[in-house]
Design a protein around this motif. Structure first.
Motif, PDB file in Angstrom:
ATOM      1  N   LYS A 190      65.468  19.199  87.951  1.00 39.83           N
ATOM      2  CA  LYS A 190      65.834  20.546  88.385  1.00 39.83           C
ATOM      3  C   LYS A 190      66.402  21.284  87.176  1.00 39.83           C
ATOM      4  CE  LYS A 190      68.805  23.198  91.517  1.00 39.83           C
ATOM      5  NZ  LYS A 190      67.746  24.149  91.893  1.00 39.83           N
ATOM      6  N   ILE A 191      65.812  22.412  86.863  1.00 43.84           N
ATOM      7  CA  ILE A 191      66.184  23.174  85.670  1.00 43.84           C
ATOM      8  C   ILE A 191      66.528  24.592  86.079  1.00 43.84           C
ATOM      9  CG2 ILE A 191      65.406  24.013  83.421  1.00 43.84           C
ATOM     10  CD1 ILE A 191      63.376  21.595  83.537  1.00 43.84           C
ATOM     11  N   VAL A 192      67.672  25.070  85.616  1.00 47.23           N
ATOM     12  CA  VAL A 192      68.100  26.435  85.888  1.00 47.23           C
ATOM     13  C   VAL A 192      68.016  27.241  84.599  1.00 47.23           C
ATOM     14  CG1 VAL A 192      70.012  27.918  86.601  1.00 47.23           C
ATOM     15  CG2 VAL A 192      69.611  25.736  87.771  1.00 47.23           C
ATOM     16  N   ILE A 193      67.345  28.372  84.649  1.00 45.27           N
ATOM     17  CA  ILE A 193      67.183  29.243  83.490  1.00 45.27           C
ATOM     18  C   ILE A 193      67.933  30.534  83.739  1.00 45.27           C
ATOM     19  CG2 ILE A 193      65.557  30.499  82.028  1.00 45.27           C
ATOM     20  CD1 ILE A 193      63.436  28.446  82.787  1.00 45.27           C
ATOM     21  N   ALA A 194      68.915  30.817  82.900  1.00 44.03           N
ATOM     22  CA  ALA A 194      69.665  32.070  82.983  1.00 44.03           C
ATOM     23  C   ALA A 194      69.035  33.075  82.035  1.00 44.03           C
ATOM     24  CB  ALA A 194      71.130  31.840  82.627  1.00 44.03           C
ATOM     25  N   GLY A 195      68.485  34.123  82.587  1.00 37.61           N
ATOM     26  CA  GLY A 195      67.763  35.104  81.783  1.00 37.61           C
ATOM     27  C   GLY A 195      66.292  35.069  82.139  1.00 37.61           C
ATOM     28  N   ALA A 196      65.841  36.067  82.903  1.00 35.21           N
ATOM     29  CA  ALA A 196      64.463  36.066  83.386  1.00 35.21           C
ATOM     30  C   ALA A 196      63.597  37.067  82.635  1.00 35.21           C
ATOM     31  CB  ALA A 196      64.438  36.369  84.887  1.00 35.21           C
ATOM     32  N   GLY A 197      63.916  37.280  81.365  1.00 33.12           N
ATOM     33  CA  GLY A 197      63.075  38.120  80.530  1.00 33.12           C
ATOM     34  C   GLY A 197      61.799  37.391  80.152  1.00 33.12           C
ATOM     35  N   SER A 198      61.102  37.896  79.156  1.00 28.92           N
ATOM     36  CA  SER A 198      59.812  37.304  78.778  1.00 28.92           C
ATOM     37  C   SER A 198      59.970  35.850  78.326  1.00 28.92           C
ATOM     38  CB  SER A 198      59.159  38.133  77.672  1.00 28.92           C
ATOM     39  OG  SER A 198      60.004  38.226  76.536  1.00 28.92           O
ATOM     40  N   VAL A 199      61.075  35.549  77.614  1.00 32.79           N
ATOM     41  CA  VAL A 199      61.294  34.174  77.154  1.00 32.79           C
ATOM     42  C   VAL A 199      61.554  33.250  78.337  1.00 32.79           C
ATOM     43  CG1 VAL A 199      62.819  32.668  75.826  1.00 32.79           C
ATOM     44  CG2 VAL A 199      62.128  34.872  74.889  1.00 32.79           C
ATOM     45  N   GLY A 200      62.484  33.637  79.204  1.00 29.61           N
ATOM     46  CA  GLY A 200      62.807  32.811  80.351  1.00 29.61           C
ATOM     47  C   GLY A 200      61.617  32.564  81.253  1.00 29.61           C
ATOM     48  N   ARG A 201      60.836  33.607  81.502  1.00 35.08           N
ATOM     49  CA  ARG A 201      59.668  33.453  82.381  1.00 35.08           C
ATOM     50  C   ARG A 201      58.618  32.547  81.750  1.00 35.08           C
ATOM     51  NH1 ARG A 201      60.328  39.074  82.796  1.00 35.08           N
ATOM     52  NH2 ARG A 201      58.373  39.433  81.663  1.00 35.08           N
ATOM     53  N   ALA A 202      58.405  32.693  80.446  1.00 35.01           N
ATOM     54  CA  ALA A 202      57.406  31.864  79.768  1.00 35.01           C
ATOM     55  C   ALA A 202      57.796  30.388  79.817  1.00 35.01           C
ATOM     56  CB  ALA A 202      57.243  32.322  78.316  1.00 35.01           C
ATOM     57  N   SER A 211      55.311  36.978  88.898  1.00 34.37           N
ATOM     58  CA  SER A 211      54.897  36.414  87.605  1.00 34.37           C
ATOM     59  C   SER A 211      55.186  34.924  87.506  1.00 34.37           C
ATOM     60  CB  SER A 211      55.590  37.162  86.462  1.00 34.37           C
ATOM     61  OG  SER A 211      56.997  36.962  86.510  1.00 34.37           O
ATOM     62  N   VAL A 212      56.191  34.459  88.241  1.00 36.00           N
ATOM     63  CA  VAL A 212      56.510  33.024  88.299  1.00 36.00           C
ATOM     64  C   VAL A 212      56.778  32.706  89.764  1.00 36.00           C
ATOM     65  CG1 VAL A 212      57.831  31.146  87.227  1.00 36.00           C
ATOM     66  CG2 VAL A 212      57.670  33.346  86.061  1.00 36.00           C
ATOM     67  N   ALA A 213      55.725  32.725  90.546  1.00 39.35           N
ATOM     68  CA  ALA A 213      55.865  32.674  92.000  1.00 39.35           C
ATOM     69  C   ALA A 213      56.422  31.357  92.505  1.00 39.35           C
ATOM     70  CB  ALA A 213      54.504  32.949  92.648  1.00 39.35           C
ATOM     71  N   ASP A 214      56.240  30.279  91.767  1.00 37.45           N
ATOM     72  CA  ASP A 214      56.680  28.966  92.242  1.00 37.45           C
ATOM     73  C   ASP A 214      58.133  28.660  91.926  1.00 37.45           C
ATOM     74  OD1 ASP A 214      54.193  28.394  93.310  1.00 37.45           O
ATOM     75  OD2 ASP A 214      53.446  27.562  91.416  1.00 37.45           O
TER      76      ASP A 214
END
Length: 224
Positions: A2-14, A40-43
């Motif tokens: 389980k990974i949490v990414i803070a920041g959903a800009g282009s870097v985070g989404r990629a 853009s990251v539906a899953d």
């Protein structure tokens, strides 16, 4: 994981898309509504919240996370998120995006950062690697292990060319981890011989003192 990414800009989404492709469970957090491009990251799981808030991180499921990536475009925010992740939620692995190389000295375990990732440094290293022969180029630093990865391209007049791996003893705290030759990496074996143009990949301890100078002197011909 389980990974949490803070920041959903282009870097985070990629990064999220790559991790999902590898079978991980991903949650994206951002405080800006316009960054929540769910399609853009539906899953992934999406959370609209300020990741600098312990309450928001808790609601995002940080207590169950294995890895946190602080990937905002703000170094101060990434440091706060990293520190909270490590101290308040005991996250085993915290990765932080470093936007301004001048702030690199802050991105260490004191702020909860296990691995800092600096796009400017990586790009600089790749440029230097492409043009540097006979000079060690720092590729990556492992804060938690107090070690770094360096690349070194053997010049054509290197004194170790033609010698076998077993016959060359590098300084203490230096580990030859891979050799890149003709565009292909391979694990060095005792009977393998060094060739001109080989790119040597080393892991070097931060406690190695003047090891880089000693390594350079070993594999290059001294100037007259």
């Amino acid at each position: 994981m389980k990974i949490v990414i803070a920041g959903a800009g282009s870097v985070g989404r990629a990064v999220a898309l790559e991790l999902l492709d590898h079978g991980h469970e991903v949650t994206l957090i951002d405080k800006k509504p316009d960054q929540l491009r769910v399609a853009s990251v539906a899953d992934a799981e999406w959370v609209l919240a300020d990741a600098c808030s312990p309450e928001a991180l808790s609601e995002a499921g940080l207590r169950e996370a294995d890895v946190v990536l602080a990937a905002t475009g703000d170094d101060k925010a990434n440091l706060v998120i990293s520190l909270l992740a490590k101290t308040e939620f005991a996250i085993p692995r915290v990765v932080a995006r470093l936007n301004n190389p001048k702030n690199e000295w802050l991105f260490n375990t004191s702020w909860g950062v296990d691995v800092p990732v600096s796009t400017p440094r990586i790009m600089t290293a790749l440029v230097e690697e492409a043009i540097s022969v006979g000079t060690p180029v720092k590729l990556f630093a492992f804060n938690s292990a107090q070690a770094a990865m360096y690349a070194f391209v053997l010049p054509e007049n290197s004194p170790i060319i033609g010698k076998s791996i077993a016959d060359v003893a590098f300084p203490p705290r230096v580990v030859l981890s891979a050799i890149l030759r003709d565009g292909e990496p391979f694990a060095p074996q005792a009977d393998d011989q060094y060739e001109s143009g080989d790119e040597l990949v080393f892991l070097i301890s931060a406690r190695g003192g003047q090891v880089l100078d000693a390594l350079t002197q070993m594999v290059t011909v001294p100037l007259d």
